[in-house]
Design an enzyme around this catalytic site. Sequence first.
Site, PDB file in Angstrom:
ATOM      1  N   ARG A  29       0.843  -1.192   0.000  1.00 12.39           N
ATOM      2  CA  ARG A  29       0.000   0.000   0.000  1.00 12.39           C
ATOM      3  C   ARG A  29       0.878   1.242   0.000  1.00 12.39           C
ATOM      4  O   ARG A  29       2.011   1.211   0.411  1.00 12.39           O
ATOM      5  CB  ARG A  29      -0.912  -0.001   1.231  1.00 12.39           C
ATOM      6  CG  ARG A  29      -2.029  -1.044   1.158  1.00 12.39           C
ATOM      7  CD  ARG A  29      -2.866  -1.019   2.423  1.00 12.39           C
ATOM      8  NE  ARG A  29      -3.444   0.285   2.656  1.00 12.39           N
ATOM      9  CZ  ARG A  29      -3.180   1.055   3.702  1.00 12.39           C
ATOM     10  NH1 ARG A  29      -2.349   0.649   4.632  1.00 12.39           N
ATOM     11  NH2 ARG A  29      -3.743   2.232   3.840  1.00 12.39           N
ATOM     12  N   LYS A  70       3.626  -7.399  12.084  1.00 16.89           N
ATOM     13  CA  LYS A  70       2.867  -7.527  10.829  1.00 16.89           C
ATOM     14  C   LYS A  70       3.060  -8.915  10.220  1.00 16.89           C
ATOM     15  O   LYS A  70       4.176  -9.318   9.886  1.00 16.89           O
ATOM     16  CB  LYS A  70       3.303  -6.434   9.851  1.00 16.89           C
ATOM     17  CG  LYS A  70       2.516  -6.463   8.553  1.00 16.89           C
ATOM     18  CD  LYS A  70       2.469  -5.121   7.876  1.00 16.89           C
ATOM     19  CE  LYS A  70       1.886  -5.241   6.473  1.00 16.89           C
ATOM     20  NZ  LYS A  70       1.579  -3.964   5.848  1.00 16.89           N
ATOM     21  N   ARG A 118      -1.425   3.402  21.648  1.00 18.72           N
ATOM     22  CA  ARG A 118      -1.123   3.172  23.068  1.00 18.72           C
ATOM     23  C   ARG A 118      -2.403   3.268  23.877  1.00 18.72           C
ATOM     24  O   ARG A 118      -3.452   3.706  23.350  1.00 18.72           O
ATOM     25  CB  ARG A 118      -0.049   4.125  23.578  1.00 18.72           C
ATOM     26  CG  ARG A 118      -0.389   5.576  23.480  1.00 18.72           C
ATOM     27  CD  ARG A 118       0.780   6.430  23.962  1.00 18.72           C
ATOM     28  NE  ARG A 118       0.560   7.836  23.764  1.00 18.72           N
ATOM     29  CZ  ARG A 118      -0.150   8.625  24.583  1.00 18.72           C
ATOM     30  NH1 ARG A 118      -0.730   8.119  25.654  1.00 18.72           N
ATOM     31  NH2 ARG A 118      -0.309   9.905  24.325  1.00 18.72           N
TER      32      ARG A 118
HETATM   33  C1  BTN Z   1       0.628  -3.809   2.336  1.00 18.94           C
HETATM   34  O1  BTN Z   1       0.523  -4.203   3.495  1.00 18.94           O
HETATM   35  O2  BTN Z   1       1.261  -2.772   2.067  1.00 18.94           O
HETATM   36  C2  BTN Z   1      -0.039  -4.580   1.233  1.00 18.94           C
HETATM   37  C3  BTN Z   1       0.827  -5.724   0.763  1.00 18.94           C
HETATM   38  C4  BTN Z   1       0.191  -6.505  -0.369  1.00 18.94           C
HETATM   39  C5  BTN Z   1       1.156  -7.506  -0.968  1.00 18.94           C
HETATM   40  C6  BTN Z   1       0.482  -8.416  -1.954  1.00 18.94           C
HETATM   41  S1  BTN Z   1       1.525  -9.756  -2.431  1.00 18.94           S
HETATM   42  C7  BTN Z   1       0.390 -10.209  -3.686  1.00 18.94           C
HETATM   43  C8  BTN Z   1      -0.097  -8.919  -4.316  1.00 18.94           C
HETATM   44  N1  BTN Z   1       0.808  -8.495  -5.357  1.00 18.94           N
HETATM   45  C9  BTN Z   1       1.443  -7.373  -5.036  1.00 18.94           C
HETATM   46  O3  BTN Z   1       2.308  -6.795  -5.738  1.00 18.94           O
HETATM   47  N2  BTN Z   1       1.038  -6.931  -3.841  1.00 18.94           N
HETATM   48  C10 BTN Z   1       0.031  -7.801  -3.272  1.00 18.94           C
END
Ligand code: BTN
Length: 244
Positions: free
Chosen positions: A51, A115, A242
């Site tokens: 993201r 995460k 928090r």
């Molecule tokens: C995030 O937390 O920033 C989102 C991560 C999303 C990763 C997935 S992996 C499969 C799909 N292809 C990508 O290039 N991104 C998503």
Amino acid sequence: MDKLDAAAIDLPGVDVRVVERCISTNTSIFEKPIQGPILLAAEEQTAGRGRRGRRWHSPHGAGITFSLAAPLARPPRELAALPLVAGVAVARALRALGAPVALKWPNDLLVGEAKLGGILIESRAGVAVIGVGINCRRVGGLAESLGRRVAFLEMADRNRVIRSLGAALLDALREFEAHGFGAARAHWQAMDAHAGRRLRVRLAGGKIVTGVNDGLALDGALRLATRQGVREVRSGQVLSARAA
Ligand code: BTN
């Protein structure tokens, strides 16, 4: 660890494809016309996307990286809730598999404060693409290079996990298409990792806002109770949480 295998993922009514390597499953899935549901999983992405323009790092075979594309007929203004709908579906499916997952707004998958994974939603011309990335095999140095705590699923059968997540996402899309965000909103709030906490949030323009998490607005915006009143955040990043 197991190899990805389209026959083992096997979702009825879905064109399931597995590739050794691609740029990004979210990007590659648009290379062919999308008429019905397609699931594309990759052992490795050469430029996986996260993201807010970030990269998604997952060494070959170390994680789950897949995208599900499906036609979705909802008005564009309602698609803002889709990231939360997808977060609920994935978190519930992972919990059913035994992983103690919670959600960080809008759809980070957390175990404790670490995460475990994330979701990237893109939509074009009546098609929604839901990209899911989950850390599976423990990779040394990942936390240090990302500068944050990370969790790993460490479940041997990635095909089974993808099948469960794919089925949950298809159910969630059907429910969203028929009834909108209503039911998923309550589920999201029940899995909120930061319910009632004091949050620092960086807004899309860079400004930092602090307030107590007051749950979700009807459209999925994060409600923050600030000294100036309740503020609804539609685009931003939760920096810290928090006790209030
Ligand atoms: C995030 O937390 O920033 C989102 C991560 C999303 C990763 C997935 S992996 C499969 C799909 N292809 C990508 O290039 N991104 C998503």
